[in-house]
Design an enzyme around this catalytic site. Sequence first.
Site, PDB file in Angstrom:
ATOM      1  CE  LYS A  43      -0.758   5.598   0.898  1.00  0.00           C
ATOM      2  NZ  LYS A  43      -0.230   4.652  -0.065  1.00  0.00           N
ATOM      3  CG  ASN A  47       2.066   9.476  -1.314  1.00  0.00           C
ATOM      4  OD1 ASN A  47       2.097  10.561  -1.889  1.00  0.00           O
ATOM      5  ND2 ASN A  47       2.976   8.542  -1.496  1.00  0.00           N
ATOM      6  CG  ASN A  98     -10.875  -5.395  -4.807  1.00  0.00           C
ATOM      7  OD1 ASN A  98      -9.754  -5.693  -4.394  1.00  0.00           O
ATOM      8  ND2 ASN A  98     -11.811  -4.884  -4.020  1.00  0.00           N
ATOM      9  NE  ARG A  99     -11.218  -9.604   0.205  1.00  0.00           N
ATOM     10  CZ  ARG A  99     -10.657  -9.526   1.397  1.00  0.00           C
ATOM     11  NH1 ARG A  99     -10.188 -10.619   1.972  1.00  0.00           N
ATOM     12  NH2 ARG A  99     -10.528  -8.373   2.015  1.00  0.00           N
ATOM     13  CE1 TYR A 109       9.288  -1.485   2.444  1.00  0.00           C
ATOM     14  CE2 TYR A 109       7.099  -0.883   1.693  1.00  0.00           C
ATOM     15  CZ  TYR A 109       8.128  -0.778   2.607  1.00  0.00           C
ATOM     16  OH  TYR A 109       7.986   0.048   3.704  1.00  0.00           O
ATOM     17  N   GLY A 111       8.231  -4.669  -5.392  1.00  0.00           N
ATOM     18  CA  GLY A 111       7.578  -3.556  -4.699  1.00  0.00           C
ATOM     19  C   GLY A 111       8.557  -2.510  -4.194  1.00  0.00           C
TER      20      GLY A 111
END
Length: 539
Positions: free
Chosen positions: A325, A350, A417-418, A481, A502
């Site tokens: 993307k 996208n 975020n991680r 999803y 999702g």
Amino acid sequence: MTQPPATRLCVSIVRNNPSLEQQVARAVAQGAEIIELRVDRIEDAAAVERLLHGPRRVPFILTIRSAAEGGGWDGDDAERIALYERFGLLMPGFVDIELATLERSANLRQKVGLIAHMPNCPAGETGQAVSSESASRVRNTLIVSMHDYRTTPDDLSVVLNRLIDSGASIIKAAFTPDDARDALRILTQLARVAPHRPAIVIGMGESGVATRILARKFGAFLSFATVEAGQTSAPGQLTLHEMQGVYRWFSIDRSTRVFGLVGWPTSHSRSPQIHNAAMAQCGINAIYLPFPVRAGYESFAQFMQNVNENPHLDIDGLSVTIPHKENAYRWLKEQGGSCSALAERCRAVNTLRKSGGTWTGNNTDAIAMTAILSSAISGVSAAAGRRVRILVLGAGGVARAAVAAAKEQGADIAICNRTPERAATLAGDFGGALIRWEQRAEAVADVLIQCTSVGMWPGAEECPMPGDALPSVACVVETIYNPRTTRLLRVAAQRGCRTVDGAELFIRQAEAQFEYWHGQRPPEGLMRCVLEESDGVRP
Ligand code: NAP
């Protein structure tokens, strides 16, 4: 001018159980128009002979593929040619033999000439007398083939020209594309050769799927398919059901426009199912295919260069997924192309659309997320008398779309975020507070948007929240999803939260893509319905 015959669907038979007659009947009932008998794999000469003596509903291709070219025959040439002669005299219709075999000796060519037309190789080439009976016999059509199970050579046209020079009535070349860049080169060669010589030019494996479907657009002699998944004679073959159902084989013609999904990998995606079904319903002469392109900007840019250099491929629109993307955005900018304000804000594209020879970009993830959030937060701010608080878990591509959409809604944003540096970059681009990953379960917000890949198939039992804890939120929006109901959504529903799965994002971004390309909405509810049907057959 008469139209050349449409590309046939061919099924290869590679085993002898159930009986060959039963397998042929089943394949023909499902739409096969020609059957290849892979004698090297069937390994039952009597059964092949019986079949060829019996009634015919479709023509056969007789193939005894050598081990050197991926087949099961590792015996000597003389024995193989004797088998070709024995079955060839029963007039299967077509005989497929490798160029490498034919080139080995004039004697071999002379023998093959007894059962198949070889315009460049008169049967008397070796000085042997040809009986008047064999000279006058109606012969099978000769397919001269080559198979490369490792790669797609740079000099494709040289390879194909060698096949043409063999004098074959039909040429067949099967390569192994590394990714869709090679698949486009293969299609370009098919388009070059097919108007002059019946040709089968295939890309094997997952990266070659587009070559099997677009074979019909470019007038290949045939394309291979299987009756059942897993019973392929070469990697990457689709089932007859997929070719005809998902990819609408019989509606493809030379003017069919091409759309597709660029990503790596692409095989998990349900985008082909939903876009093809919607285009069919709207009577749009177009097809949507997977185009797997390896990670990296260079790969993406090279794929787009192939697309641009070959306008006859008629590629007019592309969905772009992980990991391309940001590459699509960068490429568009380098081309001087424009993109929507939302895509600009996300710095990710996208959806690509070609019109009038130029490409434009959009970010329908952000469009879809804006619509989802608008409904998820409706009433929250009015009731609370303050701005809606949105917690975004993750800092990848989808998180970027979620943050852009949250910004559109005027919400207060927190990002967790991680990898904290990625969260900080996202917060720096859009504004927003940072929450440490270790403290994610203690956060307080109105809506949680889950944008990590934790919980996605095959890791469906994983949850991005430690010990199934949940921050204090009223609504959880999931972006995964597959599976439809993630562990996080189950936990959220048990705690009384509103949940959005999702599929909502997936369907809405696809609907927006469809509208961007075709200028009309897809039929209401159709994509959702097709996705639900395909859920039944997914892994
Ligand atoms: P991405 O750019 O690769 O980002 C992945 C995110 O997941 C990053 O924030 C990453 O954190 C995090 N992550 C990965 N493994 C993790 C782990 N073990 N523990 C914690 N965090 C982890 O991917 P994306 O494009 O944003 O996609 C994310 C998800 O959205 C995927 O599951 C995808 O299926 C889904 N998606 C859905 C749709 C739809 O239409 N419904 C569309 C696109 C994507 P780090 O930064 O620390 O690596």
